[in-house]
Write a protein that holds these residues in place. Structure first.
Motif, PDB file in Angstrom:
ATOM      1  N   ALA A  14       0.858  -1.179   0.000  1.00  0.00           N
ATOM      2  CA  ALA A  14       0.000   0.000   0.000  1.00  0.00           C
ATOM      3  C   ALA A  14       0.897   1.231   0.000  1.00  0.00           C
ATOM      4  O   ALA A  14       1.721   1.406   0.897  1.00  0.00           O
ATOM      5  N   MET A  15       0.729   2.084  -1.038  1.00  0.00           N
ATOM      6  CA  MET A  15       1.586   3.261  -1.165  1.00  0.00           C
ATOM      7  C   MET A  15       0.720   4.516  -1.231  1.00  0.00           C
ATOM      8  O   MET A  15      -0.326   4.525  -1.872  1.00  0.00           O
ATOM      9  N   ASN A  16       1.181   5.578  -0.558  1.00  0.00           N
ATOM     10  CA  ASN A  16       0.495   6.870  -0.575  1.00  0.00           C
ATOM     11  C   ASN A  16       1.417   7.926  -1.152  1.00  0.00           C
ATOM     12  O   ASN A  16       2.468   8.213  -0.580  1.00  0.00           O
ATOM     13  N   ASN A  17       1.021   8.483  -2.283  1.00  0.00           N
ATOM     14  CA  ASN A  17       1.721   9.613  -2.908  1.00  0.00           C
ATOM     15  C   ASN A  17       3.215   9.390  -3.119  1.00  0.00           C
ATOM     16  O   ASN A  17       3.991  10.326  -3.098  1.00  0.00           O
ATOM     17  N   ARG A  18       3.620   8.140  -3.322  1.00  0.00           N
ATOM     18  CA  ARG A  18       5.028   7.788  -3.545  1.00  0.00           C
ATOM     19  C   ARG A  18       5.938   8.269  -2.416  1.00  0.00           C
ATOM     20  O   ARG A  18       7.147   8.390  -2.576  1.00  0.00           O
ATOM     21  N   ASN A  20       5.074   7.228   1.217  1.00  0.00           N
ATOM     22  CA  ASN A  20       4.944   6.256   2.301  1.00  0.00           C
ATOM     23  C   ASN A  20       4.475   4.943   1.705  1.00  0.00           C
ATOM     24  O   ASN A  20       3.616   4.931   0.840  1.00  0.00           O
ATOM     25  N   CYS A  21       5.030   3.850   2.203  1.00  0.00           N
ATOM     26  CA  CYS A  21       4.690   2.530   1.686  1.00  0.00           C
ATOM     27  C   CYS A  21       4.633   1.550   2.848  1.00  0.00           C
ATOM     28  O   CYS A  21       5.563   1.482   3.647  1.00  0.00           O
ATOM     29  N   ASP A  66       7.277  -0.649   7.057  1.00  0.00           N
ATOM     30  CA  ASP A  66       6.830   0.667   6.600  1.00  0.00           C
ATOM     31  C   ASP A  66       8.045   1.442   6.124  1.00  0.00           C
ATOM     32  O   ASP A  66       9.081   1.459   6.796  1.00  0.00           O
ATOM     33  N   ASP A  68       9.431   5.211   4.360  1.00  0.00           N
ATOM     34  CA  ASP A  68       9.203   6.616   4.052  1.00  0.00           C
ATOM     35  C   ASP A  68      10.297   7.084   3.105  1.00  0.00           C
ATOM     36  O   ASP A  68      11.397   6.546   3.110  1.00  0.00           O
TER      37      ASP A  68
END
Length: 95
Positions: A14-18, A20-21, A66, A68
């Motif tokens: 799951a990745m947010n806006n490249r 955070n993963c 996780d 960053d």
């Protein structure tokens, strides 16, 4: 209490806006620095490239990591396919 064996872990990314993963189904973290992270997952080797990469949380008991930083690429390699005795992991990965 739930008993999860290593092979029973579901792999997920799951990745947010490249930036955070969150990755599940991780068996081991083989190497990491600010430009590259190499993970052994249930679906093969996963190489994450980027800049200012940081492993912010690592829970190998649950198989979770996780990350960053600026994530540029996620590349999978099937470590089991075509492996030969005597070859190192990095040799197989960078064929």
């Amino acid at each position: 209490m739930e008993d999860l064996s290593v092979s029973a872990r579901a792999h997920r990314v799951a990745m947010n806006n490249r930036r955070n993963c969150a990755i599940g189904g991780v068996n081991d973290v083989l190497s990491f620095d600010i430009h590259e992270i190499l993970l052994e997952t249930e679906q093969g080797m996963l190489m994450i490239k980027g800049d200012e990469l940081h492993v912010s949380r690592l829970t190998l008991e649950k198989g979770e990591v996780d990350i960053d930083g600026r994530i540029d690429s996620l590349t999978y390699s099937d470590a089991g396919a075509g492996s030969r005795k005597g070859e190192s992991l990095l040799t197989r990965l960078f064929r």
